[in-house]
Design a protein around this motif. Structure first.
Motif, PDB file in Angstrom:
ATOM      1  N   THR A  33      -9.533 -15.337  18.323  1.00 44.42           N
ATOM      2  CA  THR A  33      -8.951 -16.478  17.278  1.00 44.42           C
ATOM      3  C   THR A  33      -9.364 -17.748  17.262  1.00 44.42           C
ATOM      4  OG1 THR A  33      -6.794 -16.499  17.635  1.00 44.42           O
ATOM      5  CG2 THR A  33      -7.888 -15.083  16.035  1.00 44.42           C
ATOM      6  N   SER A  34      -9.805 -17.933  18.980  1.00 38.44           N
ATOM      7  CA  SER A  34     -10.013 -19.273  19.718  1.00 38.44           C
ATOM      8  C   SER A  34     -10.475 -19.552  20.737  1.00 38.44           C
ATOM      9  CB  SER A  34      -8.982 -20.064  19.418  1.00 38.44           C
ATOM     10  OG  SER A  34      -8.447 -19.900  21.035  1.00 38.44           O
ATOM     11  N   LEU A  36     -12.287 -18.454  24.076  1.00 38.64           N
ATOM     12  CA  LEU A  36     -12.967 -17.910  24.704  1.00 38.64           C
ATOM     13  C   LEU A  36     -13.905 -16.720  24.616  1.00 38.64           C
ATOM     14  CD1 LEU A  36     -11.936 -18.653  28.846  1.00 38.64           C
ATOM     15  CD2 LEU A  36     -13.410 -20.144  27.087  1.00 38.64           C
ATOM     16  N   ARG A  56      -3.113 -12.952  15.769  1.00 37.00           N
ATOM     17  CA  ARG A  56      -1.210 -12.351  15.191  1.00 37.00           C
ATOM     18  C   ARG A  56      -1.396 -12.357  14.029  1.00 37.00           C
ATOM     19  NH1 ARG A  56       1.359 -14.874  19.940  1.00 37.00           N
ATOM     20  NH2 ARG A  56      -0.101 -16.970  19.149  1.00 37.00           N
ATOM     21  N   LYS A  60      -6.163 -16.440  10.327  1.00 33.18           N
ATOM     22  CA  LYS A  60      -6.493 -17.210  11.845  1.00 33.18           C
ATOM     23  C   LYS A  60      -7.936 -15.930  11.838  1.00 33.18           C
ATOM     24  CE  LYS A  60      -5.163 -19.694  15.170  1.00 33.18           C
ATOM     25  NZ  LYS A  60      -4.194 -19.924  16.118  1.00 33.18           N
ATOM     26  N   GLU A  82      -0.400  -8.241  17.300  1.00 33.75           N
ATOM     27  CA  GLU A  82       0.710  -8.588  18.876  1.00 33.75           C
ATOM     28  C   GLU A  82       1.321  -8.038  19.943  1.00 33.75           C
ATOM     29  OE1 GLU A  82       2.721 -11.632  18.318  1.00 33.75           O
ATOM     30  OE2 GLU A  82       2.935 -11.172  20.538  1.00 33.75           O
ATOM     31  N   LEU A  83       0.611  -8.578  21.260  1.00 32.43           N
ATOM     32  CA  LEU A  83       0.994  -7.903  22.491  1.00 32.43           C
ATOM     33  C   LEU A  83       2.459  -8.145  23.093  1.00 32.43           C
ATOM     34  CD1 LEU A  83      -2.733  -9.570  23.524  1.00 32.43           C
ATOM     35  CD2 LEU A  83      -1.218  -7.284  23.669  1.00 32.43           C
ATOM     36  N   ASN A 109      -8.768 -10.429  26.450  1.00 36.92           N
ATOM     37  CA  ASN A 109      -9.191 -11.498  27.099  1.00 36.92           C
ATOM     38  C   ASN A 109      -7.821 -12.430  26.577  1.00 36.92           C
ATOM     39  OD1 ASN A 109     -11.050 -14.426  25.683  1.00 36.92           O
ATOM     40  ND2 ASN A 109      -9.946 -14.018  24.437  1.00 36.92           N
ATOM     41  N   TYR A 183       3.260 -17.983  34.694  1.00 36.55           N
ATOM     42  CA  TYR A 183       1.632 -17.629  34.652  1.00 36.55           C
ATOM     43  C   TYR A 183       0.510 -17.065  35.456  1.00 36.55           C
ATOM     44  CZ  TYR A 183      -3.191 -18.965  33.123  1.00 36.55           C
ATOM     45  OH  TYR A 183      -4.360 -18.433  32.553  1.00 36.55           O
ATOM     46  N   ILE A 216     -11.093 -25.388  30.652  1.00 40.39           N
ATOM     47  CA  ILE A 216     -11.446 -25.274  29.524  1.00 40.39           C
ATOM     48  C   ILE A 216     -11.000 -25.371  28.753  1.00 40.39           C
ATOM     49  CG2 ILE A 216     -12.966 -23.930  27.671  1.00 40.39           C
ATOM     50  CD1 ILE A 216     -12.667 -22.040  31.194  1.00 40.39           C
ATOM     51  N   THR A 218      -9.194 -25.513  25.574  1.00 35.89           N
ATOM     52  CA  THR A 218      -8.853 -24.459  24.686  1.00 35.89           C
ATOM     53  C   THR A 218      -7.392 -24.485  23.938  1.00 35.89           C
ATOM     54  OG1 THR A 218      -8.115 -22.546  26.296  1.00 35.89           O
ATOM     55  CG2 THR A 218     -10.354 -23.110  25.622  1.00 35.89           C
TER      56      THR A 218
HETATM   57  N1  LIG Z   1      -8.845 -21.649  28.862  1.00 41.10           N
HETATM   58  C1  LIG Z   1      -8.898 -21.418  30.722  1.00 41.10           C
HETATM   59  O1  LIG Z   1      -9.528 -23.074  31.081  1.00 41.10           O
HETATM   60  C2  LIG Z   1      -9.332 -20.749  31.534  1.00 41.10           C
HETATM   61  C3  LIG Z   1      -8.674 -20.954  32.715  1.00 41.10           C
HETATM   62  C4  LIG Z   1      -8.339 -19.564  33.074  1.00 41.10           C
HETATM   63  C5  LIG Z   1      -7.868 -18.344  32.591  1.00 41.10           C
HETATM   64  N2  LIG Z   1      -8.262 -18.016  31.478  1.00 41.10           N
HETATM   65  C6  LIG Z   1      -8.073 -17.418  30.584  1.00 41.10           C
HETATM   66  O2  LIG Z   1      -9.118 -16.580  29.536  1.00 41.10           O
HETATM   67  C7  LIG Z   1      -8.226 -15.979  28.205  1.00 41.10           C
HETATM   68  C8  LIG Z   1      -8.525 -16.967  26.944  1.00 41.10           C
HETATM   69  O3  LIG Z   1      -8.097 -17.629  26.972  1.00 41.10           O
HETATM   70  P1  LIG Z   1      -8.533 -19.050  26.251  1.00 41.10           P
HETATM   71  O4  LIG Z   1      -8.627 -20.266  26.643  1.00 41.10           O
HETATM   72  O5  LIG Z   1      -9.608 -18.667  24.917  1.00 41.10           O
HETATM   73  O6  LIG Z   1      -7.518 -19.502  24.883  1.00 41.10           O
HETATM   74  P2  LIG Z   1      -6.578 -19.755  24.119  1.00 41.10           P
HETATM   75  O7  LIG Z   1      -7.905 -20.555  23.384  1.00 41.10           O
HETATM   76  O8  LIG Z   1      -5.332 -20.512  23.422  1.00 41.10           O
HETATM   77  O9  LIG Z   1      -6.973 -18.777  23.226  1.00 41.10           O
HETATM   78  C9  LIG Z   1      -6.157 -17.035  23.397  1.00 41.10           C
HETATM   79  C10 LIG Z   1      -6.315 -15.909  22.433  1.00 41.10           C
HETATM   80  O10 LIG Z   1      -4.660 -15.435  22.685  1.00 41.10           O
HETATM   81  C11 LIG Z   1      -4.630 -15.057  21.637  1.00 41.10           C
HETATM   82  N3  LIG Z   1      -2.941 -14.943  21.973  1.00 41.10           N
HETATM   83  C12 LIG Z   1      -1.833 -15.134  22.580  1.00 41.10           C
HETATM   84  N4  LIG Z   1      -0.391 -15.148  22.429  1.00 41.10           N
HETATM   85  C13 LIG Z   1      -0.779 -13.441  21.845  1.00 41.10           C
HETATM   86  C14 LIG Z   1      -0.671 -12.270  22.029  1.00 41.10           C
HETATM   87  N5  LIG Z   1       1.132 -12.686  21.792  1.00 41.10           N
HETATM   88  N6  LIG Z   1      -0.646 -11.447  20.439  1.00 41.10           N
HETATM   89  C15 LIG Z   1      -1.840 -11.698  20.373  1.00 41.10           C
HETATM   90  N7  LIG Z   1      -2.980 -12.378  20.992  1.00 41.10           N
HETATM   91  C16 LIG Z   1      -2.396 -13.593  21.645  1.00 41.10           C
HETATM   92  C17 LIG Z   1      -4.146 -16.472  20.845  1.00 41.10           C
HETATM   93  O11 LIG Z   1      -3.735 -15.952  19.150  1.00 41.10           O
HETATM   94  P3  LIG Z   1      -3.150 -17.299  18.552  1.00 41.10           P
HETATM   95  O12 LIG Z   1      -4.632 -18.330  18.009  1.00 41.10           O
HETATM   96  O13 LIG Z   1      -2.620 -16.461  17.614  1.00 41.10           O
HETATM   97  O14 LIG Z   1      -1.721 -18.085  19.221  1.00 41.10           O
HETATM   98  C18 LIG Z   1      -5.254 -16.272  20.876  1.00 41.10           C
HETATM   99  O15 LIG Z   1      -6.802 -15.750  19.957  1.00 41.10           O
HETATM  100  C19 LIG Z   1      -6.729 -15.854  28.661  1.00 41.10           C
HETATM  101  O16 LIG Z   1      -6.324 -15.107  29.241  1.00 41.10           O
HETATM  102  C20 LIG Z   1      -6.443 -17.160  29.911  1.00 41.10           C
HETATM  103  O17 LIG Z   1      -5.512 -16.643  30.324  1.00 41.10           O
HETATM  104  C21 LIG Z   1      -8.850 -19.689  30.679  1.00 41.10           C
END
Ligand SMILES: NC(=O)c1ccc[n+]([C@@H]2O[C@H](COP(=O)([O-])OP(=O)(O)OC[C@H]3O[C@@H](n4cnc5c(N)ncnc54)[C@H](OP(=O)(O)O)[C@@H]3O)[C@@H](O)[C@H]2O)c1
Length: 317
Positions: A33-34, A36, A56, A60, A82-83, A109, A183, A216, A218
């Protein structure tokens, strides 16, 4: 045609997928939903993949699907997940397994980062429970729906360098809860899961990779406090941390999921669209992987621990 040998930190998801035809390929992305996940879904749908994202909340999820349909105009759907809830994960797995569709590419992801101390619906420490255990349970349950010869990509992070898995204090009750350590532990667990899953799925010719996408801006930053942002400023000024755009952030997971160059290298950790260098001296560098995050013995131990915590064995996938 892009020069694939020049792929690196600035390469985007569209560049990685340039010249790759994904029609007939079924892709499942958790947390689409958002950030990456949404960008990966868009880029893969634009290349003809049949994409399902998880969300979730229905609103959204549908909003993302509508947005992607409007820009890429392709097949994309959404499933509730919902994980942090084994009940939701099991219901999701039942729906996935009840269809005849085989998933060629699964991208684990979804994630949360540096939240305040909390537990999932099932009582597990929130970051380990969501980022690792929820994905562990989901992947094992939907394994029958993975296509032989396919791939699984698991989002880890360079934050694995913040903590090994604390096998004797997984819920951080003894040592005390620290948001970043938690984390880091969950992201090390993600990389170790890729190692063991790759081993167990080898008989089906399915390869599993873990990924650090970069840094990034996000939705992941939603739990950060001002002092967290202040911590990043000197790192950015010295160049130790370089921010990426969302399209560049999604590139490495698109690469891990599709690149022919890495066939046969399953279990590897990737960063900047490459297999990461292993750093035995634990170099503080976002593009390297520390040995404990890809250690096969620790990976086996984490698998057993995850089964014990969930009360279910997954001997055969
Ligand atoms: N962005 C960075 O700099 C970065 C760096 C290293 C690693 N990562 C990894 O990349 C991945 C993607 O992150 P992102 O940056 O794209 O973050 P994001 O924009 O926050 O996206 C995270 C996604 O995970 C979903 N999510 C969160 N909690 C959940 C749950 N309990 N059950 C099911 N879905 C859930 C969110 O849904 P909701 O919108 O409903 O919350 C959202 O769709 C993550 O695993 C993160 O650890 C990111």
């Amino acid at each position: 045609m892009v020069d694939r040998s020049a792929f690196g930190a600035k390469t985007t998801a569209d560049e990685v997928l340039d010249g790759i035809d994904l029609s007939g390929t079924s892709v499942l992305i958790t947390g689409g939903t958002s950030g990456l996940g949404a960008e990966t879904a868009r880029a893969m749908a634009a290349k003809g993949a049949e994409v399902t994202i998880t969300a979730r909340t229905e609103a959204k999820g549908q909003a993302t699907v509508d947005q992607i349909k409007a820009s890429a105009g392709k097949t994309i759907s959404v499933e509730a997940l919902e994980l942090g809830s084994a009940k939701s994960v099991r219901a999701f797995a039942e729906r996935i397994n009840s269809g005849d569709r085989k998933i060629d590419l699964l991208i684990n992801n979804a994630g949360i980062m540096a939240c305040a101390e909390a537990t999932t619906e099932d009582g597990f420490e929130m970051q380990f429970g969501t980022n690792h255990l929820g994905h562990f349970l989901m992947t094992c349950l939907i394994a029958p729906s993975l296509a032989d010869g396919g791939r699984v990509v698991i989002l880890s992070s360079s934050a694995h360098q913040m903590s090994d898995v604390m096998f004797d204090d997984i819920d951080m009750k003894k040592g005390g809860y620290e948001r970043w350590k938690s984390y880091g532990q969950s992201k090390t667990a993600n990389a170790l899961f890729a190692v063991e899953l790759n081993k167990r799925l080898a008989v089906r010719n399915i390869e599993v990779f873990s990924v650090h996408p970069g840094v990034i801006g996000t939705g992941l930053t939603k739990h950060l406090r001002i002092r967290d942002f202040l911590m990043f400023i000197p790192l950015m000024l010295t160049g130790a941390v370089k921010r990426k755009s969302v399209p560049a952030g999604a590139a490495t997971q698109c690469f891990a999921g599709t690149a022919p160059e890495i066939a046969g290298r399953g279990g590897s950790f990737l960063a900047d669209c490459k297999i990461a260098e292993i750093s035995p001296e634990k170099k503080r560098d976002m593009t390297v992987v520390w040995p404990y995050a890809i250690d096969p013995e620790a990976a086996e131990r984490l698998w057993s621990l995850s089964e014990d915590l969930l009360g279910e064995k997954f001997a055969q996938l």
